[in-house]
Design an enzyme around this catalytic site. Structure first.
Site, PDB file in Angstrom:
ATOM      1  N   THR A   1      14.474  -6.542   9.663  1.00 28.65           N
ATOM      2  CA  THR A   1      13.510  -6.672   9.131  1.00 28.65           C
ATOM      3  C   THR A   1      13.110  -8.083   8.947  1.00 28.65           C
ATOM      4  O   THR A   1      13.875  -9.152   8.902  1.00 28.65           O
ATOM      5  CB  THR A   1      14.449  -6.556   7.559  1.00 28.65           C
ATOM      6  OG1 THR A   1      14.139  -7.289   6.066  1.00 28.65           O
ATOM      7  CG2 THR A   1      15.819  -7.400   8.807  1.00 28.65           C
TER       8      THR A   1
ATOM      9  N   CYS B   1       6.068  -8.424   7.055  1.00 25.60           N
ATOM     10  CA  CYS B   1       7.263  -7.531   6.783  1.00 25.60           C
ATOM     11  C   CYS B   1       6.924  -6.332   7.704  1.00 25.60           C
ATOM     12  O   CYS B   1       6.144  -5.515   8.363  1.00 25.60           O
ATOM     13  CB  CYS B   1       6.944  -6.598   5.399  1.00 25.60           C
ATOM     14  SG  CYS B   1       7.871  -5.315   5.353  1.00 25.60           S
TER      15      CYS B   1
ATOM     16  N   GLU C   1       7.220  -3.286   7.876  1.00 27.31           N
ATOM     17  CA  GLU C   1       6.687  -2.311   7.452  1.00 27.31           C
ATOM     18  C   GLU C   1       4.795  -2.343   8.161  1.00 27.31           C
ATOM     19  O   GLU C   1       4.386  -0.835   7.750  1.00 27.31           O
ATOM     20  CB  GLU C   1       6.950  -1.399   6.069  1.00 27.31           C
ATOM     21  CG  GLU C   1       8.238  -0.312   5.914  1.00 27.31           C
ATOM     22  CD  GLU C   1       9.463  -1.194   5.983  1.00 27.31           C
ATOM     23  OE1 GLU C   1      10.323  -0.843   6.515  1.00 27.31           O
ATOM     24  OE2 GLU C   1       9.358  -2.573   5.687  1.00 27.31           O
TER      25      GLU C   1
END
Length: 229
Positions: free
Chosen positions: A83, A196, A198
């Site tokens: 992350t 990020c 994602e």
């Protein structure tokens, strides 16, 4: 081959990308039936996300530090925090373990500098874009950082938490990301950090002529190199 420790679950949508890419890169490097030696500790993101919103980073650091010590005890030789945002508590995690933490910002800065990039646009959660922990580490490593305007930051943040972390990709969100990327380029960004883990699920280098630096891919590449040296 060293054993890679992964702290994931933030969200699991991107953690599975780490797992797949690590195994693919080890296979590509070594051939045959080789795969990565790794230990994965996946947290419950529903426990972490409220702490982010409340600004209780100390509580979040405690959870992730416990995960890191578990990964070390399981035999990991070094740790990846899967992350970007939670690298805010990287110092606390490093203090809790005796093995190295492979920092995502350091790996990303090295990739940028190798390509001669000195000014970047940064996309990520509001925490990553607005707080100092990410930007200042990049700047200390010789990379100038431009962030989107306030409205764009909120749109990106909402898309990450309300869509991408749930595995949802929307055409309109992709369009908003690409518009933001264009605006950052107009402001002088030579490349864009997908800060990020994602975002790479929504936007790829095929979508824009502006170079995109996917931090998941960069982090995985650095980890593969470290595991094989």
């Amino acid at each position: 081959m060293k054993t890679i420790g992964l702290i994931g679950g933030m969200s699991w949508e991107s953690t599975q990308s780490y797992y797949r890419q690590l195994n693919e890169q080890i296979r590509d490097q070594l051939g045959g039936l080789h795969s990565a030696k790794l230990v994965l500790y996946s947290v419950d993101f529903a426990e972490i996300e409220p702490l982010q919103q409340q600004g209780d980073w100390a509580a979040a650091a405690k959870i992730l530090s416990q995960a890191a010590t578990a990964v070390e005890a399981a035999g990991a030789d070094f740790v990846l925090l899967c992350t970007n945002t939670m690298h805010k508590v990287a110092p606390e995690i490093e203090q809790a373990i005796s093995i190295p933490l492979l920092h995502i910002v350091d790996a990303t800065a090295a990739a940028l500098k190798a390509d001669g990039i000195r000014t970047v646009g940064l996309l990520g959660t509001r925490f990553t874009m607005e707080q100092a922990f990410y930007r200042e580490r990049l700047e200390a490593l010789g990379i100038d950082v431009i962030v989107p305007n306030q409205e764009q930051r909120q749109t990106i943040h909402d898309s990450i938490f309300q869509e991408l972390c749930l595995g949802v990709t929307k055409t309109e969100s992709k369009a908003a990301f690409l518009e933001t990327i264009h605006d950052l380029s107009e402001k002088g960004a030579e490349a864009i950090i997908l800060g990020c883990t994602e975002i790479g699920l929504l936007v790829t280098s095929d979508d824009t002529a502006i170079p995109l630096y996917d931090t998941t891919k960069i982090h995985v590449s650095a980890a593969t190199t470290l595991a094989l040296t």
